[in-house]
Motif scaffolding. Structure first.
Motif, short mmCIF file in Angstrom:
data_model
loop_
_atom_site.label_atom_id
_atom_site.label_comp_id
_atom_site.label_asym_id
_atom_site.label_seq_id
_atom_site.Cartn_x
_atom_site.Cartn_y
_atom_site.Cartn_z
N PHE A 229 -10.03 -1.19 -3.04
CA PHE A 229 -9.83 -1.92 -1.80
C PHE A 229 -11.20 -2.02 -1.11
O PHE A 229 -11.76 -1.00 -0.71
N THR B 165 -5.50 4.59 -3.74
CA THR B 165 -6.61 3.68 -4.03
C THR B 165 -7.93 4.17 -3.46
O THR B 165 -7.96 4.84 -2.42
N HIS C 90 -8.24 -7.82 5.62
CA HIS C 90 -7.90 -7.43 4.25
C HIS C 90 -6.73 -6.46 4.19
O HIS C 90 -5.97 -6.45 3.21
N THR C 91 -6.55 -5.64 5.22
CA THR C 91 -5.37 -4.78 5.25
C THR C 91 -4.11 -5.63 5.49
O THR C 91 -3.03 -5.29 4.99
N LEU D 181 -3.22 -7.00 2.15
CA LEU D 181 -2.60 -5.93 1.38
C LEU D 181 -1.13 -5.76 1.78
O LEU D 181 -0.24 -5.71 0.92
N ALA E 54 -11.22 3.33 -1.45
CA ALA E 54 -11.56 2.40 -0.37
C ALA E 54 -12.66 3.04 0.46
O ALA E 54 -13.18 4.11 0.10
N THR F 149 -9.38 -8.15 -3.13
CA THR F 149 -8.10 -7.66 -2.62
C THR F 149 -6.94 -8.42 -3.25
O THR F 149 -5.95 -7.83 -3.70
#
Length: 536
Positions: A286, A316, A299-300, A303, A318, A259
């Motif tokens: 992602f 993206t 992880h979001t 981001l 994901a 990420t």
């Protein structure tokens, strides 16, 4: 004993010398080779099977030898993929390659065998037999099951031969049929070499036809130099290693590292390309879920923190998961494509991959027999989407419909026709070719994907993990291409035509197979009538 085996193989090599030659010619005329033998590569095989002494069995085995050799040359990367993706020892990987070569293109010997059977049964002339072989080859290659569909038409766009522009009329399968018919014509000219005047007349006519295809393709392509909209898109190619990808997918680490690599590269790219309107990241770039109901995960948050200052949306790859309504039901994970803002908020529903890779993303027959998943738990089993579908993005005073393709969905002409019919303005293909080595498959996959843009006349942008990332406009102009197996970023000015018309191929051209069947039936009937008149 060794001497006896040597003599046996020596004799077989002599018996099938023309089939071997065709295999070499086809294999060395396909991407990434120059198309030096494109219009005569099958001629040696087809000339040899029209001999009066050739049996149906011999015709089949001759065709089998050709398909084995061309597959070995053009698709030898299967061994590398088996070793890299499946973690199979090299010895077994080579065995897998040989099995692949033995069965993958059996439509080639099937076409020769059926045509020779009809020739012998109805006493059909060699010239008509050659046409029948070409048409049977064309029809069978459309229905033969294959993981990596290919045809000779793709070579035209790879070699920049302007005839490829006619794909918006008959598709690349139609162009492949034309090439096969040219091969049949060359074979017929060879058979007429004893009658020089006739042979040279046909050769001159063939040259005129080829020139007409090139010239008409060039003129036809210029008609698509019309644009009334543009968007600046920056592709991020992070070159993530295979082991990192696998561990991230399995939740065994690397998610944060991956990420941060993408967000850092995007921040650096924005400094270089401040006019960027949107970022395009590749397949599963992602490494976590990105659904709206799953935002707020670690992880979001990474981001959102990194991309928030940039303030640009992202397309993206994901993972996607349905919102659970029953905790007792096992919810599928999907390989998906998302359109999100800089904070990760979904700007439209994600597109979930529909055409899944056998053994890589699903276990064949497991939908009918779920017990197979318990027997083979190490095989990935992604959910299947309901595509094709588009993602809509409000851009300035306009709305752009992005037609998503995940990996080799870009090889499926019918899938992309579906995107055009759903109103796609721009095609976006996200891919991970890191399992396939260098340099054959990445180039083959690239141009087979770019071909879809010509068939439907929509620009296409391709973002890959390891290369080759690029874009092509509706007029066939291929923009800059990324290097292979390197970190890279590049900005593309995607010019497009708002409310672009449907091509003839989308509306009717993909039904060309019906014409070939009609011609085959007519040739068979003529042959049968002639055979009956000779017997009476």
């Amino acid at each position: 004993m060794m001497k006896r085996w040597f003599q046996f193989f020596k004799q077989k090599a002599y018996d099938f010398r023309w089939a071997i030659l065709s295999g070499v010619l086809v294999g060395t005329s396909y991407i990434p080779f120059p198309p030096w033998a494109l219009i005569f590569c099958y001629a040696p095989l087809w000339v040899s099977v029209t001999d009066e002494k050739t049996s149906v069995k011999d015709a089949f085995f001759a065709g089998w030898v050709t398909q084995f050799i061309l597959t070995l040359i053009g698709f030898h990367w299967i061994a590398y993929t088996a070793h890299e993706f499946g973690q199979i020892p090299w010895v077994l990987s080579i065995v897998a390659l040989l099995l692949f070569c033995a069965f993958m293109h059996l439509y080639i010997p099937a076409a020769t065998a059926i045509a020779v059977w009809m020739k012998r049964k109805f006493k059909i002339s060699a010239g008509i037999t050659l046409v029948m072989i070409a048409l049977l080859h064309s029809l069978l290659e459309r229905v033969w099951p294959a993981i990596f569909d290919w045809n000779l038409g793709y070579t035209l766009i790879w070699a920049k031969i302007p005839a490829y522009h006619l794909a918006d009329v008959v598709g690349f399968l139609g162009l492949s049929t034309i090439i096969l018919l040219l091969n049949a014509w060359i074979a017929y000219i060879w058979l007429q070499q004893s009658v020089l005047k006739k042979a040279f007349t046909h050769l001159g006519a063939l040259v005129v036809v080829v020139a007409a295809l090139v010239i008409s393709g060039n003129i036809h392509g210029q008609g698509w130099n019309k644009f009334d909209g543009e968007v600046h898109a920056t592709v991020i190619q992070a070159n993530i290693g295979n082991l990192e990808k696998v561990y991230a997918e399995q939740g065994r680490g690397y998610q944060e590292s991956i990420t941060r690599r993408f967000t850092t590269l995007s921040q650096e790219a924005f400094v270089k390309f401040p006019n960027t309107d949107i970022f395009i990241w590749p397949e599963t770039a992602f490494p976590d879920y990105l659904d709206q109901h799953l935002l707020g995960r670690k992880h979001t948050n990474i981001l959102a923190e990194a991309m928030g200052a940039i303030g640009r949306p992202i397309i993206t790859g994901a993972y996607s998961k349905d919102e659970k309504t029953d905790v007792k039901v096992d919810q599928s994970t999907y390989n998906a494509l998302f359109l999100v803002d800089a904070q990760g908020n979904n700007l439209d529903k994600p597109y979930r991959k529909t055409e899944l890779l056998a053994f890589g993303e699903y276990l064949p027959l497991s939908e009918r027999f779920p017990i197979l998943l318990k027997w083979l738990p190490f095989v990935s089993n992604f959910g299947r989407g309901h595509g094709p579908d588009v993602m809509k993005w409000k851009f300035n005073d306009d709305v752009i419909a992005w037609g998503g393709q995940v990996c080799y969905e870009g090889l499926d002409a019918a899938f992309t026709r579906g995107l055009e019919e759903k109103g796609a303005d721009i095609l976006v293909n996200v891919t991970n070719d890191s399992w396939f080595g260098y340099p054959f498959e990445p180039r083959q996959h690239l141009y087979m994907t770019l071909a879809r843009a010509i068939e439907v006349r929509r620009p296409l942008i391709r973002s890959t993990n390891t290369g080759i990332s690029t874009a092509i406009l509706a007029n066939g102009d291929v923009l800059q291409k990324s290097p292979l197996h390197e970190e890279w970023s590049g900005e593309f000015v995607l010019k497009y035509l708002k409310n672009a018309p449907s091509t003839f191929y989308v509306k009717m051209g993909h039904w060309d197979w019906a014409v070939y069947i009609a011609v085959l039936v007519l040739l068979a009937l003529v042959g049968a009538v002639n055979a009956r008149s000779r017997r009476s």
